[in-house]
Enzyme design. Structure first.
Site, PDB file in Angstrom:
ATOM      1  N   ARG A 184      34.324 -19.459 -48.981  1.00 53.46           N
ATOM      2  CA  ARG A 184      33.230 -20.183 -48.325  1.00 53.46           C
ATOM      3  C   ARG A 184      32.720 -21.215 -49.312  1.00 53.46           C
ATOM      4  O   ARG A 184      32.564 -20.935 -50.492  1.00 53.46           O
ATOM      5  CB  ARG A 184      32.069 -19.254 -47.949  1.00 53.46           C
ATOM      6  CG  ARG A 184      32.412 -18.135 -46.984  1.00 53.46           C
ATOM      7  CD  ARG A 184      31.140 -17.372 -46.604  1.00 53.46           C
ATOM      8  NE  ARG A 184      31.429 -16.088 -46.000  1.00 53.46           N
ATOM      9  CZ  ARG A 184      31.641 -15.901 -44.697  1.00 53.46           C
ATOM     10  NH1 ARG A 184      31.609 -16.927 -43.879  1.00 53.46           N
ATOM     11  NH2 ARG A 184      31.890 -14.701 -44.215  1.00 53.46           N
ATOM     12  N   HIS A 231      40.087 -13.078 -50.459  1.00 57.58           N
ATOM     13  CA  HIS A 231      38.642 -13.006 -50.678  1.00 57.58           C
ATOM     14  C   HIS A 231      38.277 -13.143 -52.149  1.00 57.58           C
ATOM     15  O   HIS A 231      37.115 -13.319 -52.493  1.00 57.58           O
ATOM     16  CB  HIS A 231      38.132 -11.672 -50.118  1.00 57.58           C
ATOM     17  CG  HIS A 231      36.636 -11.555 -50.077  1.00 57.58           C
ATOM     18  ND1 HIS A 231      35.928 -10.707 -50.906  1.00 57.58           N
ATOM     19  CD2 HIS A 231      35.717 -12.179 -49.311  1.00 57.58           C
ATOM     20  CE1 HIS A 231      34.641 -10.806 -50.641  1.00 57.58           C
ATOM     21  NE2 HIS A 231      34.478 -11.685 -49.688  1.00 57.58           N
ATOM     22  N   TYR A 252      21.936 -16.315 -54.091  1.00 59.44           N
ATOM     23  CA  TYR A 252      22.801 -15.140 -54.180  1.00 59.44           C
ATOM     24  C   TYR A 252      22.940 -14.734 -55.633  1.00 59.44           C
ATOM     25  O   TYR A 252      23.307 -15.545 -56.480  1.00 59.44           O
ATOM     26  CB  TYR A 252      24.189 -15.445 -53.626  1.00 59.44           C
ATOM     27  CG  TYR A 252      24.308 -15.386 -52.125  1.00 59.44           C
ATOM     28  CD1 TYR A 252      23.244 -15.770 -51.303  1.00 59.44           C
ATOM     29  CD2 TYR A 252      25.481 -14.967 -51.510  1.00 59.44           C
ATOM     30  CE1 TYR A 252      23.354 -15.724 -49.926  1.00 59.44           C
ATOM     31  CE2 TYR A 252      25.603 -14.926 -50.135  1.00 59.44           C
ATOM     32  CZ  TYR A 252      24.540 -15.308 -49.350  1.00 59.44           C
ATOM     33  OH  TYR A 252      24.649 -15.266 -47.991  1.00 59.44           O
ATOM     34  N   ARG A 254      23.463  -2.840 -51.749  1.00 61.77           N
ATOM     35  CA  ARG A 254      22.542  -3.689 -51.010  1.00 61.77           C
ATOM     36  C   ARG A 254      22.456  -3.284 -49.543  1.00 61.77           C
ATOM     37  O   ARG A 254      21.393  -3.216 -48.965  1.00 61.77           O
ATOM     38  CB  ARG A 254      22.993  -5.151 -51.096  1.00 61.77           C
ATOM     39  CG  ARG A 254      22.030  -6.125 -50.412  1.00 61.77           C
ATOM     40  CD  ARG A 254      22.630  -7.519 -50.336  1.00 61.77           C
ATOM     41  NE  ARG A 254      23.604  -7.622 -49.273  1.00 61.77           N
ATOM     42  CZ  ARG A 254      24.692  -8.384 -49.325  1.00 61.77           C
ATOM     43  NH1 ARG A 254      24.960  -9.071 -50.397  1.00 61.77           N
ATOM     44  NH2 ARG A 254      25.523  -8.436 -48.312  1.00 61.77           N
ATOM     45  N   HIS A 314      24.385  -9.636 -54.688  1.00 61.61           N
ATOM     46  CA  HIS A 314      25.712  -9.865 -54.138  1.00 61.61           C
ATOM     47  C   HIS A 314      26.850  -9.476 -55.083  1.00 61.61           C
ATOM     48  O   HIS A 314      28.004  -9.412 -54.676  1.00 61.61           O
ATOM     49  CB  HIS A 314      25.822 -11.359 -53.771  1.00 61.61           C
ATOM     50  CG  HIS A 314      27.009 -11.715 -52.949  1.00 61.61           C
ATOM     51  ND1 HIS A 314      28.064 -12.466 -53.439  1.00 61.61           N
ATOM     52  CD2 HIS A 314      27.325 -11.433 -51.652  1.00 61.61           C
ATOM     53  CE1 HIS A 314      28.960 -12.641 -52.481  1.00 61.61           C
ATOM     54  NE2 HIS A 314      28.548 -12.030 -51.391  1.00 61.61           N
TER      55      HIS A 314
END
Length: 726
Positions: free
Chosen positions: A407, A467, A500, A596, A624
């Site tokens: 992303r 990822h 983040y 989290r 994160h």
């Protein structure tokens, strides 16, 4: 929902993706049945923690408003992905036991009950807690009925010139079938009477999303007394303009959530991008899975909408107005610093500062001296990772850059650096994950732009999402090629890096560089099969590597050697990992888990998990990072990377963890865990039955320590100790 939306990226914690988490329970006769918490209800518990921050009167009121909006957008995605996935399995006959051994249809009932309660609590928090606090602070969300004639005249003029031309009322009659209702749009259901023939008609009006959700009532720029009116309220009080000659009898607001899951069979398609684009078009027309209506909607109108949308009673949510409180994100633009968190400016990592005053930073020289552990957002992403790639693009000694992109932001300087490098004649490889949920279209656009610039663009391995967060720079120095690497826990997104919390390692270690070279070659070529020296890579080796280390801690404690496990993740639901942690706890290993979001572990169960402690911290920044630390008989071993403990991360994604070797970095991670687990630190503690208890004040009523405040102060102090003033 692209990477541009910094609060929706991973949805402030939802991290939804493939629904392959619904699998058969592992059969381990040494461990009791019912040892996992329900993952869906655990996620709803996470969103409850977000809601508790909105209810917290000690927080600045515009931040509380923001948490209301985050809760709403989180829940939207939960329905679009997780609930949709469960419904699809039921509809297609794929229903299998969940992680707690019950059928999805039963879990859906629990979700519906919990979600109904939560949405009502959310609405009450707005009406009874946050809205009065906003009023007290001089920020008023008003209704049309409360306005005087001057206000109405001014807004009517605004409606006529700025809103009316955009509206599209759609009649519903034999010549006009019930219109398609797009997902997450606000709509007005309208009943009108044709006075000439005395006949009632129904119409639907979509509230345009291209106009701000809240409209300023006053023309003044004064921010100390702000009055706003909801767009749907303004439109509803001008319906006579849209239906001239008709009598407007009634109107109500409703909203539909649709299944936005995306399925592409990569084994059956020759062109992944084309297949994905076709699937994205189909996603817009997914079946409804939730209908929200204002509580004053009459039964006749509701019956019509329910029938036309084909939703069940369980899927209908009657709520106080206004619907869709994600629109409250707009209030963050109000320039009232005292109503926001105090402004914080990230520092530049001390290790990346030039040794001489006023000298130009040289990222390569800094990394060559020592490994650099970055901690965002406390340390600047722009002056570290971004600067690293920009310097690499401009450096004539750099021969190649290889990068993964999962992303990124709409105006990404990272992508621009890769384009600059390619245009300068460097070899550039970009592995773009075009299947990143809700960023698919944005990533397809980036991929095409990169290809046009001459970047070698690849899309990873069939059946796996890429990822991992990796960047590799190859630089010629004195006739020798050197590797400069970055391995991170978060995306290469300058916008999300501001909120983040993530770690990243910059290193010139030759072994890491060789590992990344092989990994990139395999990602652009064929499957990952080999082991790596300083990396743990999924899908083949990461799970095995972690299970081996967990088992070793159990063996160590049985031999009287130092042992302990500390894990920080966004979510932990993988049964094999959880069972290994249960066995470690039974052996006497202290296990501390900092999570989290979703947690399927039951801590504190006698004979099973009394040595397991689970904490959660939800605050200003989204926690994160992923960290895995093992005492390892006194020789600490700590890994950071991109993987959560979920089936998709361990089995269906390419993930990478890197081992930290610097004693300073190991100490920094250890001290961070000490702070997170300290009884005097503000956090939530998980109980054995899935209940989360928040501790925010001590016995004397004093506020507990805010971990994120402490870390910011520590990093700022570290900079001052070195004499760096900027």
């Amino acid at each position: 929902m692209s990477g541009d939306n910094i609060l929706l990226d991973s949805n402030f914690g939802s991290d939804f993706d493939d629904d392959d988490e619904i699998i058969e329970i592992l059969d381990d006769p040494s461990l009791p049945e019912g040892r996992y918490l329900d993952r869906e209800l655990s996620w709803l518990a996470f969103n409850t923690r977000v809601l508790e921050l909105a209810e917290d009167t000690t927080l600045p009121v515009l931040e509380r408003t923001n948490f209301l909006a985050i809760f709403s957008s989180n829940l939207d995605e939960f329905f679009m992905v997780r609930v949709a996935g469960l419904k699809r399995r039921i509809a297609t006959g794929l229903a299998v036991p969940t992680n707690i051994g019950r059928k999805p249809v039963d879990v859906l009932g629990d979700i519906s009950r919990a979600a109904h309660e939560l949405q009502l609590r959310h609405a009450r928090a707005y009406q009874d807690l946050v809205k009065p606090a906003l009023d007290e602070a001089g920020v008023h969300i008003v209704t049309w009925d409360s306005l005087d004639e001057d206000d109405r005249a001014r807004l009517s003029e605004y409606f006529s010139t700025q809103i009316f031309p955009v509206l599209m009322p759609l009649a519903v009659d034999p010549a006009h079938p019930f219109p398609y209702i797009s997902g997450l749009s606000l709509n007005l259901s309208i009943r009108v009477r044709n006075t000439k023939i005395d006949k009632e008609e129904f119409a639907r009006l979509k509230v345009p999303q291209v106009i701000p959700r809240f409209i300023r009532v006053d023309e003044t720029e004064d921010e100390t007394n702000v009055r706003l009116i909801a767009l749907e309220d303004l439109i509803a009080n001008h319906l006579s303009h849209l239906f001239p000659g008709m009598e407007v009898l009634d109107h109500h607001v409703f909203r539909v959530t649709r299944n936005e899951d995306v399925e592409v069979d990569e084994d059956e398609t020759e062109n992944l991008i084309q297949a994905l684009e076709k699937e994205l078009l189909r996603r817009r027309f997914g079946p409804p899975i939730r209908l929200e209506v204002t509580e004053d909607m009459d039964d006749r109108t509701l019956e019509l909408i329910v029938r036309e949308l084909d939703v069940t009673e369980q899927e209908v949510y009657r709520l106080p107005a206004p619907l869709d409180l994600s629109g409250l994100f707009d209030l963050a633009k109000i320039d009232r610093p005292e109503l926001h968190y105090p402004k914080r400016v990230p520092t530049t990592s001390v290790a990346l500062q030039p040794s001489e005053p006023n000298a130009k930073p040289d990222i390569f020289k800094a990394i060559a001296r020592q490994d650099v552990l970055l901690h965002h957002p406390y340390e600047s992403f722009a002056t570290s990772v971004q600067a690293f790639l920009e310097q690499a693009a401009a450096d004539p000694h750099v021969l190649a850059i290889k990068q993964t992109l999962y992303r990124t932001s709409g105006d990404s300087p990272i992508v621009e650096a890769l384009i600059d490098a390619a245009e300068a004649g460097k070899q550039v490889l970009a592995l773009v994950e075009i299947k990143a949920r809700f960023d698919e279209q944005a990533n397809i656009s980036w991929a095409r732009k990169l290809e046009k610039a001459g970047v070698h663009v690849v899309y990873g391995l069939v059946g796996l999402k890429t990822h991992c967060k990796l960047a590799l720079v190859i630089r010629r120095e004195k006739g020798v090629l050197r590797h400069y690497s970055h391995i991170g826990t978060g995306n290469y997104n300058p916008k999300t890096s501001r909120i983040y919390e993530d770690f990243g390692l910059l290193t010139a270690d030759d072994q890491v560089g060789k590992d990344l070279t092989r990994l990139f070659n395999e990602l652009s070529g064929y499957a990952i099969e080999k082991k790596f020296k300083r990396l743990l890579v999924a899908p083949l080796h990461l799970r095995k590597g972690l299970l081996k280390r967990i088992a070793q801690e159990a063996s160590n404690v049985e031999q009287g050697l130092p042992a302990g496990i500390r894990i920080k993740v966004n979510s932990i639901v993988d049964e094999a990992i959880i069972d290994a942690l249960y066995r470690a706890s039974q052996a006497g290993v202290p296990v501390e888990i900092w999570v989290r979001g979703i947690c399927a572990i039951k801590p504190g169960v006698p004979g099973l998990s009394e040595n397991i402690t689970v904490r959660s911290i939800v605050g200003r920044y989204l926690e994160h990072s992923r960290i895995f630390s093992f005492v390892n008989a006194g020789e600490p071993e700590t890994w950071i990377g991109s993987a959560d403990m979920m089936h998709r991360n361990l089995d269906r994604r390419v993930e990478a963890l890197v081992r930290l070797t610097s004693t300073d970095h190991l100490r920094e991670i250890s001290e961070l865990f000490d702070l997170a687990m300290d009884e005097n630190t503000m956090s939530w503690t998980l109980g054995p039955e899935g209940e989360w208890v928040r501790r925010s004040i001590d016995a004397d009523g004093n506020p507990l320590v805010d971990l994120q405040d402490v870390v910011m102060k520590q990093i700022t102090k570290r900079r001052k100790r070195t004499g760096i003033s900027r």
